[in-house]
Design an enzyme around this catalytic site. Sequence first.
Site, PDB file in Angstrom:
ATOM      1  N   ASN A  28      -7.814  11.219 -26.715  1.00 19.51           N
ATOM      2  CA  ASN A  28      -8.464  12.048 -27.937  1.00 19.51           C
ATOM      3  C   ASN A  28      -8.108  11.719 -29.238  1.00 19.51           C
ATOM      4  O   ASN A  28      -6.988  11.535 -29.439  1.00 19.51           O
ATOM      5  CB  ASN A  28      -8.146  13.373 -27.479  1.00 19.51           C
ATOM      6  N   THR A  51     -14.040  13.548 -26.459  1.00 19.24           N
ATOM      7  CA  THR A  51     -14.150  14.532 -27.629  1.00 19.24           C
ATOM      8  C   THR A  51     -14.230  16.080 -27.036  1.00 19.24           C
ATOM      9  O   THR A  51     -14.938  16.298 -25.978  1.00 19.24           O
ATOM     10  CB  THR A  51     -15.205  13.999 -28.502  1.00 19.24           C
ATOM     11  N   GLU A  52     -13.513  16.869 -27.851  1.00 15.64           N
ATOM     12  CA  GLU A  52     -13.323  18.308 -26.931  1.00 15.64           C
ATOM     13  C   GLU A  52     -14.543  19.004 -27.145  1.00 15.64           C
ATOM     14  O   GLU A  52     -14.715  20.226 -26.395  1.00 15.64           O
ATOM     15  CB  GLU A  52     -12.052  19.273 -27.826  1.00 15.64           C
ATOM     16  N   ASN A  53     -15.632  18.775 -27.768  1.00 14.84           N
ATOM     17  CA  ASN A  53     -16.781  19.480 -27.706  1.00 14.84           C
ATOM     18  C   ASN A  53     -17.779  19.023 -26.474  1.00 14.84           C
ATOM     19  O   ASN A  53     -18.967  19.430 -26.452  1.00 14.84           O
ATOM     20  CB  ASN A  53     -17.675  19.201 -28.941  1.00 14.84           C
ATOM     21  N   SER A  93     -14.099  20.954 -20.827  1.00 13.69           N
ATOM     22  CA  SER A  93     -13.343  20.176 -21.730  1.00 13.69           C
ATOM     23  C   SER A  93     -12.014  20.351 -21.939  1.00 13.69           C
ATOM     24  O   SER A  93     -11.183  19.491 -21.937  1.00 13.69           O
ATOM     25  CB  SER A  93     -14.145  19.961 -22.798  1.00 13.69           C
TER      26      SER A  93
END
Lengths: 219, 219, 236, 236
Positions: A28, A51-53, A93
């Site tokens: 990340n 990607t955290e979204n 996520s």
Amino acid sequence: MTGCINGWTREQMAMRAARDIPDGSYVNLGIGIPELVAKFVPDGREFIYHTENGLLGMGPEPAPGEEDSELINAGKKAVTALPGASFFHHGDSFTMIRGGHIDVCVLGAMQISQHGDLANWSTGAKGAIPAVGGAMDLVAGVKTIFVISQHTTKNGAAKLVEKCSYPLTGKQVVTRIFSDLAIIDVTPEGFRVRELAPGIGFEEVCAKTDAPLLPLEET
Amino acid sequence: MTGCINGWTREQMAMRAARDIPDGSYVNLGIGIPELVAKFVPDGREFIYHTENGLLGMGPEPAPGEEDSELINAGKKAVTALPGASFFHHGDSFTMIRGGHIDVCVLGAMQISQHGDLANWSTGAKGAIPAVGGAMDLVAGVKTIFVISQHTTKNGAAKLVEKCSYPLTGKQVVTRIFSDLAIIDVTPEGFRVRELAPGIGFEEVCAKTDAPLLPLEET
Amino acid sequence: MINKVISSIASAVKDIPDGATVMIGGFGEAGSPTALIHGLIDQGAKELTVINNNTGNGEVGLAALIASGRVKKMICSYPRSSHSKVFPDLYRAGEIMLEIVPQGTLAERIRAGGAGIPAFYTATTVNTPLAEGKEIRRIDGRDYVLEYGLKADYALIKCEKADRLGNLIYNKTARNFNPIMCTAANITIVQARKIVDVGGLEPENVITPNIFVNRVVEVANPVIESDLVAEGISYP
Amino acid sequence: MINKVISSIASAVKDIPDGATVMIGGFGEAGSPTALIHGLIDQGAKELTVINNNTGNGEVGLAALIASGRVKKMICSYPRSSHSKVFPDLYRAGEIMLEIVPQGTLAERIRAGGAGIPAFYTATTVNTPLAEGKEIRRIDGRDYVLEYGLKADYALIKCEKADRLGNLIYNKTARNFNPIMCTAANITIVQARKIVDVGGLEPENVITPNIFVNRVVEVANPVIESDLVAEGISYP
């Protein structure tokens, strides 16, 4: 300032960080310089970017005109999805992040203490709008936290310090720092230089660091 | 025993329960007699059936020879998926149950107390294998819990009691009981007969109930 | 190149040690990784703690693993076997331990284990014997019981399709516990009916993203437990 | 016949009362139910508590709702607006309250709210100012902070396709907070790019099962917030 090249550029810092990520890692990348890491995957290695979204298997930015407002990264920039990618919601996520499934996270920093404490979300100043995003989840959940950062602030203040004066993002979380001057490990004894950038001497790094700094270990 | 029809059959009990389920309800049916409820959707109503092993929009059993060992219900019997169905994992399935999203659940019972306590998972006897399945989650999470059950055990012991002697599945959870003898509400005052089955008198129901029983309210 | 495909069941399960905690996917026979379980029986690891909703069917799959005497403890919601007295007999003889967990609490404990949530509160089991000895907390006027996340050393998983990166999709109600168990094990081993090329699974439809998977073995024509039971087969 | 389709945005949002807590899906502009937010601005409800990861873009959508003075409190992880000073100005003037929640904790609190989990422990924020005043518990040698589930009266959601029963699928990273918010609101209102026939969504690929959805409005050509921002548009 002279024309001499002293220290590493942003790209070189990112390249150095990429070199220290093991093959097959789930990675990340924070917003800013860390995003550049994706450009420097060493030959023979494959990383999978999270990607955290809600995207695993994030690819590079799309060609101009190919942007999709519904395919973005955590920095809200247009990205692509590579073959083998998957989309998921925020709950899933952060299962990846909090659950310890991400191997390496590369973040920016405002301050890093000699014990690896990180401050990167707020100056704590009156009137500042605190904005934490996913940084606290990342440092709490990801196995290895790298920091890429200029060694000092624009005003020349040290970012590597004995104790952070800004509010913490996490305590004892950073393991390695890639600055423009040096690569520095956070060890049980404190900061230790691992590699000096071209044209940079140990004394110069010491002078720009507000904490004891151990020299390169002879090998 | 005479040839007279006294009381309701299993199918009639299920039909009575179905009548009391509002249109548009999300419904979970326990194993056994409750499964029969699906056969008796009143005209003009639509129910959506949930089975806790990961299917919303469960349809009737398939035609012989059409069974799929990977399309089953919580009782591990072959079922079908109706148009508009969805599959999901156990975590999401119990989000529906625990999170209060299921409107009605119809369960079987070993004992029901006058305050609506339910016991339906274990006799507590030595050597008995306790097997709770999803029953405790259902009674804790579903808005309305109906019970369908014979009024007494095969040995003639009362199932409607002042206080359950078997280990509880949940406390104060049952709102209505559909037995072969009567429909009985669990009210703040205790059990109250709502409707008597054909050929069944109030006194007979009282005699087979080990708790005070309030008569039909005059309307 | 990341390649999680393993050519044989034996090599996929060979490092599972004695004393390991193993999550096994499936609800009844649907989604049961029977080929991997049989591989584990062949491999010989013992003193296992097994987490599954049930205790297997007949004398194949999980029931056969239990019958082999290799399971020290079962964590499950409904320890009854179809067409089998394997578990009840061992349990009554005191030869296997049982931790009974309501199905939804079991699912959430596994999900929590995978999501880095060490503990959570739930209303399930409050005022029942299964809450005895557990912490009760009143929140907004209702009582809840504290439950802990569950993790495992290994998970044995069955899916419909996988790619070499470890992305998975499932088939109908064979999904059940499999996706959450993938997240909660240190090493997740998958038996896939078919391995497809990378890119062969639509990113919108992937159920288990590859980050949760370590090894994938193709088992093109898996046995169906109820068929084996009907034929009266005992494994091995 | 169950039919959750509502013909107009105005009727879909008309009962949202003053003082309501409203979850709004989206991460930045991706997945933002901008048409529903504009409907809420037109409707006039005030004293709202809004839960979203951010605080909107430019002077449209969530940023416009905030600018209208109808939001009493924001619960979010990153209260910065792109191309907008709407939130910072109100915040510095003391005219809006802010509860800052880390993004993963925000997601988990919403997911917990929807799943009937009133509270859970997480390592996120431990040893930081955001853990101050919260209960810390040591579990297996590590400190965790107690966080509570979040619920809402309404959720405003954007999806790609819906059917009349309320099954939903999303588009790429526009999924983000939308599916978990659907589970955590008393009334979930969805803006769908397309409404398809029942049976038009593959059961394996449904992301939000219909049980979590109350109302669906078709918005075939939703505005793209960054386009509006680029054109300098302020709503209304």
